[in-house]
Design an enzyme around this catalytic site. Structure first.
Site, PDB file in Angstrom:
ATOM      1  N   GLU A 161      -5.060   1.319   8.633  1.00  0.00           N
ATOM      2  CA  GLU A 161      -4.979   2.459   7.703  1.00  0.00           C
ATOM      3  C   GLU A 161      -6.303   2.632   6.969  1.00  0.00           C
ATOM      4  O   GLU A 161      -7.179   1.786   7.041  1.00  0.00           O
ATOM      5  CB  GLU A 161      -3.876   2.213   6.656  1.00  0.00           C
ATOM      6  N   ARG A 169       5.228  -1.419  -3.014  1.00  0.00           N
ATOM      7  CA  ARG A 169       3.815  -1.764  -2.906  1.00  0.00           C
ATOM      8  C   ARG A 169       3.005  -0.486  -2.811  1.00  0.00           C
ATOM      9  O   ARG A 169       3.514   0.574  -2.458  1.00  0.00           O
ATOM     10  CB  ARG A 169       3.534  -2.635  -1.686  1.00  0.00           C
ATOM     11  N   ASN A 188       0.318   2.095  -1.286  1.00  0.00           N
ATOM     12  CA  ASN A 188       0.024   2.588   0.057  1.00  0.00           C
ATOM     13  C   ASN A 188      -1.315   3.333   0.001  1.00  0.00           C
ATOM     14  O   ASN A 188      -2.245   2.868  -0.639  1.00  0.00           O
ATOM     15  CB  ASN A 188       1.211   3.456   0.521  1.00  0.00           C
ATOM     16  N   ASN A 194       1.165   9.058   0.637  1.00  0.00           N
ATOM     17  CA  ASN A 194       0.183   8.972   1.705  1.00  0.00           C
ATOM     18  C   ASN A 194      -1.065   9.803   1.433  1.00  0.00           C
ATOM     19  O   ASN A 194      -1.640   9.693   0.365  1.00  0.00           O
ATOM     20  CB  ASN A 194       0.863   9.293   3.048  1.00  0.00           C
ATOM     21  N   ASP A 201       0.919  11.538   7.696  1.00  0.00           N
ATOM     22  CA  ASP A 201       0.512  10.254   7.106  1.00  0.00           C
ATOM     23  C   ASP A 201      -0.805  10.455   6.355  1.00  0.00           C
ATOM     24  O   ASP A 201      -0.857  11.228   5.402  1.00  0.00           O
ATOM     25  CB  ASP A 201       0.440   9.209   8.235  1.00  0.00           C
TER      26      ASP A 201
END
Ligand code: ZN
Length: 298
Positions: free
Chosen positions: A18, A101, A103, A150, A200
């Site tokens: 990512e 958590r 991202n 995201n 995303d």
């Protein structure tokens, strides 16, 4: 739609690659394997690949003017020192939410770091939020009730912030007050059909168009946020496409991260390169340098 080929840059496969960031000063692509807590660096000049492991999950990060990274992690906002392999905790706004958590995240054009959270255990709807980390190291909740925080992009004139909560299958735009770092007037500007995949991470090009990675969709799509219209797409040989960024000498090579997590054994067999870093060359009038975190102390 053009038919572009993507190249796999190196052999390494991430579990959940990512947050690709191009560092134009050191001519390297930096990205993260979230679940492994690994920061990856790939240097274009000598093709070397460096992996630095941290004992936390790292959702996203941004460059700074030093060797430190600012990051959003499973213990909140931190700085990461790639040289000394050190983690320094800053603010942890969700320390009371152990299933959450951080991202995806990115710096705004003034160097404030924005990042959001998700419930990674049960995926509870609306359990996360989007935060802004200010130069003093303190964070503020700016969007509540987020499910899977995201992609983030600021428009070229800095007057608009684009944001993806993957659960909503869309891209929202907010008026952006650059002086204060405040958002207002949220509205949906792009709807992504569910059959195309789940939106995303994203980035923008030199024409202000958005490039959106589609999780489960095996592609990156280019959209015009003014009309919500799809303009182009790049297909990948893997389905879990997570994020993208422009880099290279002219900022027109698109680096694309992918993941292998969530795939069945059978799917892994048909997608042997799942989790790899890919690149599509000379894609378009390219992007611009990533904004760096501006700490009060630096
Ligand atoms: Zn993501």
């Amino acid at each position: 739609m053009t038919n572009r080929t993507v190249t796999r840059i190196l052999d390494h496969k991430c579990e959940l690659g990512e947050c690709p960031v191009w560092d134009e000063l050191r001519r390297r692509l930096v990205w993260v394997d979230i679940l492994q807590g690994n920061i990856h660096e790939w240097y274009v000049d000598d093709q070397s690949h460096v992996v630095t492991k941290f004992p936390i999950k790292i959702g996203s990060f941004a460059l700074t003017d030093s060797s430190l990274l600012i990051a959003a992690s499973s213990i909140g906002f931190v700085t990461l020192d790639l040289v000394g392999n050190r983690v320094v905790a800053l603010d942890d706004p969700e320390h009371d939410l152990p299933n959450n958590r951080f991202n995806d995240g990115k710096c705004d054009p003034k160097g404030r770091f924005w990042a959001g959270t998700m419930d990674e255990v049960n995926g509870v709807q609306g359990a996360g939020a989007l935060y802004r980390l200010d130069p003093n190291g303190k964070s503020a909740k700016e969007i509540p009730n987020v499910t899977c925080s995201n992609g983030l992009v600021w428009s070229q004139d800095s007057k608009t912030m684009y944001y993806i909560d993957s659960y909503d299958q869309n891209v929202k735009a907010y008026d952006y007050d650059l002086a204060e770092g405040k958002i207002a007037n949220g509205r949906t500007v792009i709807e992504i059909p569910r059959e195309d995949g789940i939106p995303d991470g994203m980035t923008s090009d030199g024409e202000g168009m958005l490039w959106i990675a589609l999780w489960g969709g095996g592609k990156v799509v280019r959209y015009d946020p003014r009309y919500g219209r799809k303009l182009d797409e790049i297909s990948l040989p893997v389905s879990q496409v997570t994020s993208c960024v422009f880099g290279g000498a002219n900022f027109n090579d698109l680096f694309i991260t992918t993941a292998s997590v969530g795939l069945s054994k059978e799917e892994i067999l048909t997608q042997p390169h799942a989790g790899s870093l890919f690149m599509a060359r000379n894609v378009c009038n390219g992007g611009k340098p990533a904004s760096r975190w501006q700490s009060e102390r630096s």
